[in-house]
Design an enzyme around this catalytic site. Structure first.
Site, PDB file in Angstrom:
ATOM      1  CE1 TYR A 106     -33.583  -2.564  10.467  1.00 49.08           C
ATOM      2  CE2 TYR A 106     -32.640  -0.966  12.403  1.00 49.08           C
ATOM      3  CZ  TYR A 106     -32.959  -1.404  10.542  1.00 49.08           C
ATOM      4  OH  TYR A 106     -32.636  -0.369   9.827  1.00 49.08           O
ATOM      5  CD  GLU A 125     -32.710  -2.123   7.038  1.00 49.26           C
ATOM      6  OE1 GLU A 125     -33.251  -1.020   7.269  1.00 49.26           O
ATOM      7  OE2 GLU A 125     -33.222  -2.474   5.878  1.00 49.26           O
TER       8      GLU A 125
END
Length: 213
Positions: free
Chosen positions: A47, A135
């Protein structure tokens, strides 16, 4: 899908269906298009994101070895698994800060070098587009050792969109509430809620407090 024919069959099943997720709400969204990507052999899911930390007044980069998961759940249950660094706007992302994030999420030397380039490009994109969020989830490590963003999300600051006509043109009105679209034509912030009582106020905080009451 393992073949072109199977991909076509699956896509035809998806188009027109109502997709219900925690992001769409219980009413869901009708699928009007499907993105088809190359299948990859991947060994890890990571991530990576940059978000504006309003309290600090700076962007903050977050990296985690727990990619492919709901990052809010990771933050709530295992906050130590999220590695953060605040970025000084006048300086930008410093390479050693990017390397620290890479090693923290378990990348090896060659992969860390790739991660530094990716993180730097991500920060440059964040600044150049006046974004409030970028993101990548998941950021994957492929079997050959490459780093690839498999899925990504960007939010842009509404007040800066006048500087980015190219981004404004990407707006998909088919994905928005018709009443909210109409209100946006007059620069009004309109949120469509259930019920039959309307509330007109002159400030976001007052609006939220009134709705709560």
């Amino acid at each position: 899908a393992k073949s072109v024919e199977e991909a076509e069959r699956l896509a035809s099943q998806m188009i027109g269906m109502t997709l219900v997720t925690h992001q769409t709400g219980p009413e869901g969204r009708v699928v009007s298009r499907v993105l088809i990507e190359e299948g990859l052999q991947m060994t890890r899911e990571l991530y990576l994101s940059i978000v504006l930390d309003r309290a600090a007044g700076k962007p903050v980069m977050m990296a985690s070895a727990d990619g492919g998961m709901d990052i809010e759940e990771v933050a709530a249950k295992t906050p130590e698994r999220i590695h953060k660094v605040h970025i000084e706007p006048g300086v930008g992302l410093v390479p050693f800060e990017a390397r620290q994030r890479g090693f923290a999420i378990g990348l090896d030397g060659a992969q860390v070098n790739k991660a530094v380039k990716l993180m730097t490009a991500l920060y440059n994109a964040f600044v150049a587009t006046d974004a409030s969020l970028v993101e990548i989830n998941p950021l994957v490590v492929t079997a050959s050792g490459d780093l690839l963003g498999l899925d990504a999300k960007m939010n842009f600051h509404d007040n800066a969109l006048y500087r980015h006509q190219d981004i404004r043109e990407l707006r998909d009105l088919g994905e928005e509430d018709a009443l909210e679209i109409e209100a946006s034509k007059f620069s009004l912030n309109y949120i469509h809620l259930d019920g039959n009582i309307g509330c007109m106020v002159n400030g976001a905080g007052l609006a939220m407090a009134t709705m709560e009451i």
